[in-house]
Design an enzyme around this catalytic site. Sequence first.
Site, PDB file in Angstrom:
ATOM      1  N   ASP A 101      19.425   1.006  10.907  1.00 45.14           N
ATOM      2  CA  ASP A 101      19.009   1.087   9.521  1.00 45.14           C
ATOM      3  C   ASP A 101      20.138   1.232   8.294  1.00 45.14           C
ATOM      4  O   ASP A 101      21.166   1.898   8.806  1.00 45.14           O
ATOM      5  CB  ASP A 101      18.083   2.502   9.344  1.00 45.14           C
ATOM      6  CG  ASP A 101      17.425   2.574   8.256  1.00 45.14           C
ATOM      7  OD1 ASP A 101      16.042   2.718   8.309  1.00 45.14           O
ATOM      8  OD2 ASP A 101      17.669   2.357   7.137  1.00 45.14           O
ATOM      9  N   LEU A 148      19.784   2.449   5.468  1.00 46.54           N
ATOM     10  CA  LEU A 148      19.745   3.655   4.460  1.00 46.54           C
ATOM     11  C   LEU A 148      19.556   3.084   3.094  1.00 46.54           C
ATOM     12  O   LEU A 148      19.669   4.113   2.225  1.00 46.54           O
ATOM     13  CB  LEU A 148      20.728   4.577   4.548  1.00 46.54           C
ATOM     14  CG  LEU A 148      20.995   5.387   5.866  1.00 46.54           C
ATOM     15  CD1 LEU A 148      22.375   6.494   5.828  1.00 46.54           C
ATOM     16  CD2 LEU A 148      19.713   6.120   6.319  1.00 46.54           C
ATOM     17  N   ASN A 175      16.748   2.280   1.755  1.00 46.56           N
ATOM     18  CA  ASN A 175      15.347   3.019   1.294  1.00 46.56           C
ATOM     19  C   ASN A 175      14.933   4.073   2.156  1.00 46.56           C
ATOM     20  O   ASN A 175      13.778   4.200   2.435  1.00 46.56           O
ATOM     21  CB  ASN A 175      14.124   1.974   1.019  1.00 46.56           C
ATOM     22  CG  ASN A 175      13.218   2.531   0.220  1.00 46.56           C
ATOM     23  OD1 ASN A 175      13.190   3.637  -0.507  1.00 46.56           O
ATOM     24  ND2 ASN A 175      11.872   2.111   0.401  1.00 46.56           N
ATOM     25  N   SER A 212       2.459  -8.115   6.019  1.00 47.46           N
ATOM     26  CA  SER A 212       1.927  -7.699   4.840  1.00 47.46           C
ATOM     27  C   SER A 212       0.674  -8.384   4.404  1.00 47.46           C
ATOM     28  O   SER A 212       0.765  -9.758   4.476  1.00 47.46           O
ATOM     29  CB  SER A 212       2.646  -7.308   3.641  1.00 47.46           C
ATOM     30  OG  SER A 212       2.126  -7.070   2.539  1.00 47.46           O
ATOM     31  N   TYR A 272       8.363 -11.308  -2.812  1.00 44.96           N
ATOM     32  CA  TYR A 272       8.330 -10.481  -1.470  1.00 44.96           C
ATOM     33  C   TYR A 272       7.138 -10.959  -0.450  1.00 44.96           C
ATOM     34  O   TYR A 272       7.546 -11.144   0.500  1.00 44.96           O
ATOM     35  CB  TYR A 272       7.872  -8.846  -2.014  1.00 44.96           C
ATOM     36  CG  TYR A 272       7.022  -8.224  -0.809  1.00 44.96           C
ATOM     37  CD1 TYR A 272       5.855  -7.842  -0.720  1.00 44.96           C
ATOM     38  CD2 TYR A 272       7.889  -7.418   0.107  1.00 44.96           C
ATOM     39  CE1 TYR A 272       5.242  -7.227   0.314  1.00 44.96           C
ATOM     40  CE2 TYR A 272       7.574  -6.819   0.960  1.00 44.96           C
ATOM     41  CZ  TYR A 272       6.045  -6.754   1.144  1.00 44.96           C
ATOM     42  OH  TYR A 272       5.675  -6.061   2.560  1.00 44.96           O
ATOM     43  N   LYS A 281       7.838 -12.731   3.420  1.00 39.72           N
ATOM     44  CA  LYS A 281       6.820 -12.345   4.539  1.00 39.72           C
ATOM     45  C   LYS A 281       6.218 -13.531   5.230  1.00 39.72           C
ATOM     46  O   LYS A 281       6.229 -13.660   6.266  1.00 39.72           O
ATOM     47  CB  LYS A 281       5.679 -11.235   4.066  1.00 39.72           C
ATOM     48  CG  LYS A 281       6.369  -9.826   3.789  1.00 39.72           C
ATOM     49  CD  LYS A 281       7.074  -9.063   4.989  1.00 39.72           C
ATOM     50  CE  LYS A 281       7.619  -7.876   4.690  1.00 39.72           C
ATOM     51  NZ  LYS A 281       8.371  -7.265   5.672  1.00 39.72           N
ATOM     52  N   TYR A 317       0.046  -5.337   7.507  1.00 36.20           N
ATOM     53  CA  TYR A 317      -0.256  -4.071   7.140  1.00 36.20           C
ATOM     54  C   TYR A 317      -1.187  -4.337   5.876  1.00 36.20           C
ATOM     55  O   TYR A 317      -0.860  -4.880   4.851  1.00 36.20           O
ATOM     56  CB  TYR A 317       0.713  -3.054   6.677  1.00 36.20           C
ATOM     57  CG  TYR A 317       1.791  -3.005   7.561  1.00 36.20           C
ATOM     58  CD1 TYR A 317       2.915  -2.975   7.294  1.00 36.20           C
ATOM     59  CD2 TYR A 317       1.578  -3.518   9.068  1.00 36.20           C
ATOM     60  CE1 TYR A 317       4.141  -2.837   8.270  1.00 36.20           C
ATOM     61  CE2 TYR A 317       2.594  -2.941   9.916  1.00 36.20           C
ATOM     62  CZ  TYR A 317       4.117  -2.884   9.706  1.00 36.20           C
ATOM     63  OH  TYR A 317       5.026  -2.860  10.442  1.00 36.20           O
ATOM     64  N   ASN A 336      -2.650  -1.046   3.244  1.00 39.56           N
ATOM     65  CA  ASN A 336      -2.244  -0.118   2.510  1.00 39.56           C
ATOM     66  C   ASN A 336      -1.964   1.373   3.154  1.00 39.56           C
ATOM     67  O   ASN A 336      -2.425   2.089   3.287  1.00 39.56           O
ATOM     68  CB  ASN A 336      -3.010   0.330   1.262  1.00 39.56           C
ATOM     69  CG  ASN A 336      -2.780  -0.891   0.410  1.00 39.56           C
ATOM     70  OD1 ASN A 336      -3.290  -2.072   0.448  1.00 39.56           O
ATOM     71  ND2 ASN A 336      -2.291  -0.591  -1.029  1.00 39.56           N
ATOM     72  N   ASN A 342       6.320   3.086  -6.671  1.00 40.91           N
ATOM     73  CA  ASN A 342       5.631   2.129  -7.012  1.00 40.91           C
ATOM     74  C   ASN A 342       4.162   2.195  -6.637  1.00 40.91           C
ATOM     75  O   ASN A 342       3.451   1.528  -7.336  1.00 40.91           O
ATOM     76  CB  ASN A 342       6.274   0.740  -6.473  1.00 40.91           C
ATOM     77  CG  ASN A 342       7.477   0.409  -7.245  1.00 40.91           C
ATOM     78  OD1 ASN A 342       7.550   0.266  -8.229  1.00 40.91           O
ATOM     79  ND2 ASN A 342       8.642   0.183  -6.165  1.00 40.91           N
ATOM     80  N   LEU A 365       0.482   3.803  -5.153  1.00 45.39           N
ATOM     81  CA  LEU A 365      -0.295   4.940  -5.668  1.00 45.39           C
ATOM     82  C   LEU A 365      -0.064   6.257  -5.059  1.00 45.39           C
ATOM     83  O   LEU A 365       0.247   7.191  -5.835  1.00 45.39           O
ATOM     84  CB  LEU A 365      -1.779   4.578  -5.301  1.00 45.39           C
ATOM     85  CG  LEU A 365      -2.911   5.496  -5.953  1.00 45.39           C
ATOM     86  CD1 LEU A 365      -2.824   5.838  -7.302  1.00 45.39           C
ATOM     87  CD2 LEU A 365      -4.333   4.965  -5.388  1.00 45.39           C
TER      88      LEU A 365
HETATM   89  C1  WQD Z   1      -2.902   0.596  -4.942  1.00 49.77           C
HETATM   90  C2  WQD Z   1      -3.952   0.446  -5.892  1.00 49.77           C
HETATM   91  C3  WQD Z   1      -3.132  -0.295  -8.212  1.00 49.77           C
HETATM   92  C4  WQD Z   1       0.166   2.806  -8.616  1.00 49.77           C
HETATM   93  C5  WQD Z   1       1.434  -3.185  -2.467  1.00 49.77           C
HETATM   94  C6  WQD Z   1       2.026  -4.230  -1.862  1.00 49.77           C
HETATM   95  C7  WQD Z   1       1.682  -4.533  -0.476  1.00 49.77           C
HETATM   96  C8  WQD Z   1       2.389  -3.299   0.067  1.00 49.77           C
HETATM   97  C9  WQD Z   1       1.700  -2.068  -0.310  1.00 49.77           C
HETATM   98  C10 WQD Z   1       4.504  -3.600   1.136  1.00 49.77           C
HETATM   99  C11 WQD Z   1      -3.790  -0.707  -6.852  1.00 49.77           C
HETATM  100  C12 WQD Z   1      -3.216   1.250  -8.128  1.00 49.77           C
HETATM  101  C13 WQD Z   1      -0.991   1.916  -8.120  1.00 49.77           C
HETATM  102  C14 WQD Z   1      -0.238   3.210  -9.927  1.00 49.77           C
HETATM  103  C15 WQD Z   1      -2.445   2.771  -9.996  1.00 49.77           C
HETATM  104  N1  WQD Z   1       3.632  -2.935  -0.018  1.00 49.77           N
HETATM  105  N2  WQD Z   1      -2.215   1.917  -8.769  1.00 49.77           N
HETATM  106  N3  WQD Z   1      -1.323   3.394 -10.437  1.00 49.77           N
HETATM  107  O1  WQD Z   1      -0.331  -2.883  -4.937  1.00 49.77           O
HETATM  108  O2  WQD Z   1      -2.126  -2.553  -3.280  1.00 49.77           O
HETATM  109  O3  WQD Z   1       0.018  -3.171  -2.553  1.00 49.77           O
HETATM  110  O4  WQD Z   1       1.986  -1.865  -1.692  1.00 49.77           O
HETATM  111  O5  WQD Z   1       4.087  -4.317   2.378  1.00 49.77           O
HETATM  112  O6  WQD Z   1       2.446  -5.534   0.129  1.00 49.77           O
HETATM  113  O7  WQD Z   1       1.530  -5.466  -2.734  1.00 49.77           O
HETATM  114  O8  WQD Z   1      -0.401  -0.846  -3.464  1.00 49.77           O
HETATM  115  O9  WQD Z   1      -0.020   1.479  -3.987  1.00 49.77           O
HETATM  116  O10 WQD Z   1       0.997  -0.331  -5.659  1.00 49.77           O
HETATM  117  O11 WQD Z   1      -1.419  -0.012  -5.427  1.00 49.77           O
HETATM  118  O12 WQD Z   1      -3.580   2.761 -10.554  1.00 49.77           O
HETATM  119  O13 WQD Z   1       0.775   4.083 -10.416  1.00 49.77           O
HETATM  120  O14 WQD Z   1      -3.620   1.611  -6.692  1.00 49.77           O
HETATM  121  O15 WQD Z   1      -3.470  -0.989  -9.203  1.00 49.77           O
HETATM  122  O16 WQD Z   1      -5.294  -1.039  -7.334  1.00 49.77           O
HETATM  123  P1  WQD Z   1      -0.703  -2.424  -3.556  1.00 49.77           P
HETATM  124  P2  WQD Z   1      -0.417  -0.074  -4.644  1.00 49.77           P
END
Ligand code: WQD
Length: 330
Positions: free
Chosen positions: A31, A33, A35, A124, A148, A152, A176, A178, A197, A199
Amino acid sequence: MTILVTGGLGFIGSHTVVELIKNNYEVVIADNLANSKLEVLERLYQITGVRPIFYQIDVTDEALVEEIFRKHKFAGLIHFAGLKAVGESVEKPLDYYYNNIVSTMVLSKMCLRYQVDKFVFSSSATVYGEQPSPLREDMELKPRTNPYGETKAISERILIDTARANENFAVSLLRYFNPIGAHESGLIGEDPNGIPNNLMPFVTKVAKGLLVKLSVFGHDYDTVDGTGVRDYIHVVDLARGHVRAIEGLDTGVSIYNLGTGKGTSVLELVNAFIRVNGVDVPYEFVGRRSGDVATCFADVSKVERELGWKAELTIEDMVRDAWGFEQGGE
Ligand code: WQD
């Protein structure tokens, strides 16, 4: 049996290392490091009683990677190490193409050179692009127009073609959905550098008062409550899926969706978090985030049929464990 885990100090990598050790594998971690944090190694020891051999290297560096393959006889490899922020990939495409694709090529080359014949790849659901859910492994790939997702899809292609050209080189591509949650001890979890980034880590930081409020991206999607629907899977379930994949890997190429097969909206997840943990999460509705789709969830029948694996932990488990990690564990 020794398994090389690249990115093994990261979110999904560290949870997979725990499950590999629980299943009596020897683990070597590489790794850089970028992230992740070195203290995760100590926490892996606290959880498992084992301190995996660790190399702080960039797995795009062929000479450094070859040194590790010379020192250890690997039964297989799980490749997590990669840049994974969709938005950042649009700003820095060259970093993403170089890091994510060269690492896959270097590792594949070393596997062939040192007869390591099982390669499990961290892919992904992003490779499906904007297609109607439930998403199936035999669907055409339409990686979203973000670098990204392209890295993949390209890495998958490289591995498929390499497996076809080398009958002893078996590949498992794990897509994967979420991943969220954390180990029940709260010692390891999702700990992104900077403003999250994704949720779930954003929600836990709002709940802890480290961020003021959650912005819900879009309230006018054609979904149960207007907010985005995703297939959230507990990271420990995901980790267990990797162990099953490496055990079930024999020849050729296997492709599996790792999800729950169920969709959950942003509001449903946030409300579950509030209900289960008894904490408030202030939020406001804002505009949609560019690149988001309304709904994305998996068809998980193939992995259940072929590997006998399915996700078992619930949304309640996920939000409880995510909060446990944010609070600093046991
Ligand atoms: C989930 C939902 C947002 C943040 C991404 C990548 C995917 C994987 C996982 C790597 C969506 C909403 C989010 C916020 C919100 N990554 N949201 N406010 O976009 O489904 O997937 O991460 O492999 O490849 O595309 O995940 O967690 O960003 O969003 O409302 O502050 O939450 O609109 O509906 P996502 P996310």
